[in-house]
Design a protein around this motif. Structure first.
Motif, PDB file in Angstrom:
ATOM      1  N   GLY A 148     -24.333  11.746 -17.226  1.00 36.30           N
ATOM      2  CA  GLY A 148     -23.470  11.660 -18.392  1.00 36.30           C
ATOM      3  C   GLY A 148     -24.138  10.909 -19.536  1.00 36.30           C
ATOM      4  O   GLY A 148     -25.243  10.389 -19.402  1.00 36.30           O
ATOM      5  N   GLN A 149     -23.461  10.907 -20.649  1.00 35.81           N
ATOM      6  CA  GLN A 149     -23.920  10.176 -21.820  1.00 35.81           C
ATOM      7  C   GLN A 149     -22.717   9.816 -22.673  1.00 35.81           C
ATOM      8  O   GLN A 149     -21.659  10.413 -22.538  1.00 35.81           O
ATOM      9  N   ARG A 150     -22.889   8.806 -23.554  1.00 35.26           N
ATOM     10  CA  ARG A 150     -21.765   8.341 -24.352  1.00 35.26           C
ATOM     11  C   ARG A 150     -22.290   7.590 -25.568  1.00 35.26           C
ATOM     12  O   ARG A 150     -23.273   6.856 -25.485  1.00 35.26           O
ATOM     13  N   TRP A 151     -21.617   7.771 -26.699  1.00 37.27           N
ATOM     14  CA  TRP A 151     -21.911   6.978 -27.890  1.00 37.27           C
ATOM     15  C   TRP A 151     -21.166   5.660 -27.770  1.00 37.27           C
ATOM     16  O   TRP A 151     -19.964   5.643 -27.498  1.00 37.27           O
ATOM     17  N   VAL A 152     -21.887   4.537 -27.932  1.00 38.36           N
ATOM     18  CA  VAL A 152     -21.283   3.207 -27.863  1.00 38.36           C
ATOM     19  C   VAL A 152     -21.805   2.368 -29.021  1.00 38.36           C
ATOM     20  O   VAL A 152     -22.855   2.654 -29.595  1.00 38.36           O
ATOM     21  N   GLY A 153     -21.069   1.327 -29.361  1.00 37.50           N
ATOM     22  CA  GLY A 153     -21.522   0.400 -30.383  1.00 37.50           C
ATOM     23  C   GLY A 153     -22.711  -0.411 -29.892  1.00 37.50           C
ATOM     24  O   GLY A 153     -22.755  -0.815 -28.731  1.00 37.50           O
ATOM     25  N   ALA A 154     -23.669  -0.645 -30.764  1.00 36.38           N
ATOM     26  CA  ALA A 154     -24.867  -1.407 -30.382  1.00 36.38           C
ATOM     27  C   ALA A 154     -24.498  -2.813 -29.929  1.00 36.38           C
ATOM     28  O   ALA A 154     -25.203  -3.399 -29.099  1.00 36.38           O
ATOM     29  N   ARG A 157     -27.530   6.096 -34.348  1.00 39.13           N
ATOM     30  CA  ARG A 157     -27.000   6.554 -35.639  1.00 39.13           C
ATOM     31  C   ARG A 157     -26.298   5.384 -36.324  1.00 39.13           C
ATOM     32  O   ARG A 157     -25.845   4.445 -35.671  1.00 39.13           O
ATOM     33  N   SER A 158     -26.222   5.466 -37.614  1.00 35.54           N
ATOM     34  CA  SER A 158     -25.517   4.465 -38.404  1.00 35.54           C
ATOM     35  C   SER A 158     -24.376   5.154 -39.128  1.00 35.54           C
ATOM     36  O   SER A 158     -24.595   6.129 -39.852  1.00 35.54           O
ATOM     37  N   GLN A 159     -23.149   4.666 -38.896  1.00 37.72           N
ATOM     38  CA  GLN A 159     -21.975   5.244 -39.539  1.00 37.72           C
ATOM     39  C   GLN A 159     -21.072   4.131 -40.047  1.00 37.72           C
ATOM     40  O   GLN A 159     -20.729   3.226 -39.284  1.00 37.72           O
ATOM     41  N   PHE A 160     -20.696   4.211 -41.291  1.00 36.13           N
ATOM     42  CA  PHE A 160     -19.755   3.271 -41.890  1.00 36.13           C
ATOM     43  C   PHE A 160     -20.198   1.822 -41.675  1.00 36.13           C
ATOM     44  O   PHE A 160     -19.382   0.947 -41.388  1.00 36.13           O
ATOM     45  N   GLY A 161     -21.503   1.557 -41.785  1.00 33.30           N
ATOM     46  CA  GLY A 161     -22.031   0.214 -41.632  1.00 33.30           C
ATOM     47  C   GLY A 161     -22.127  -0.274 -40.197  1.00 33.30           C
ATOM     48  O   GLY A 161     -22.402  -1.442 -39.950  1.00 33.30           O
ATOM     49  N   ARG A 162     -21.907   0.605 -39.238  1.00 34.94           N
ATOM     50  CA  ARG A 162     -21.948   0.259 -37.817  1.00 34.94           C
ATOM     51  C   ARG A 162     -23.084   1.042 -37.162  1.00 34.94           C
ATOM     52  O   ARG A 162     -23.328   2.180 -37.506  1.00 34.94           O
TER      53      ARG A 162
END
Length: 78
Positions: free
Chosen positions: A57-63, A40-45
């Motif tokens: 498990g799973q987790r959202w992390v920065g690319a 996903r792309s949020q706020f330019g990130r």
């Protein structure tokens, strides 16, 4: 972000979890083999939803915290 942009993030990577103390932004001593399941792309990130290859498990992390697996194939134990 279109589908073609998202596809370049999908696949197997190493993830370095954030460090617990001051100093380096990421703990390079710990690398976890993960698979990116969603992007996903949020706020330019760009964020990636990762799942460990072994474990659960799973987790959202920065690319930016992901390292391409193919670049580090020589570092894997035999």
């Amino acid at each position: 972000m279109n589908f073609k942009d998202m596809q370049k993030y999908m696949g197997l990577y190493f993830w370095c979890p954030p460090a617990n103390g001051a100093g380096d932004a990421f703990n390079e001593d710990i690398k976890v083999k993960v698979e990116v399941e969603d992007v996903r792309s949020q706020f330019g990130r760009v964020d990636c939803l990762i799942r460990p290859i072994e474990g659960r498990g799973q987790r959202w992390v920065g690319a930016s915290t992901l390292t391409n697996l193919s670049e580090h194939m020589n570092e894997l134990p035999a």
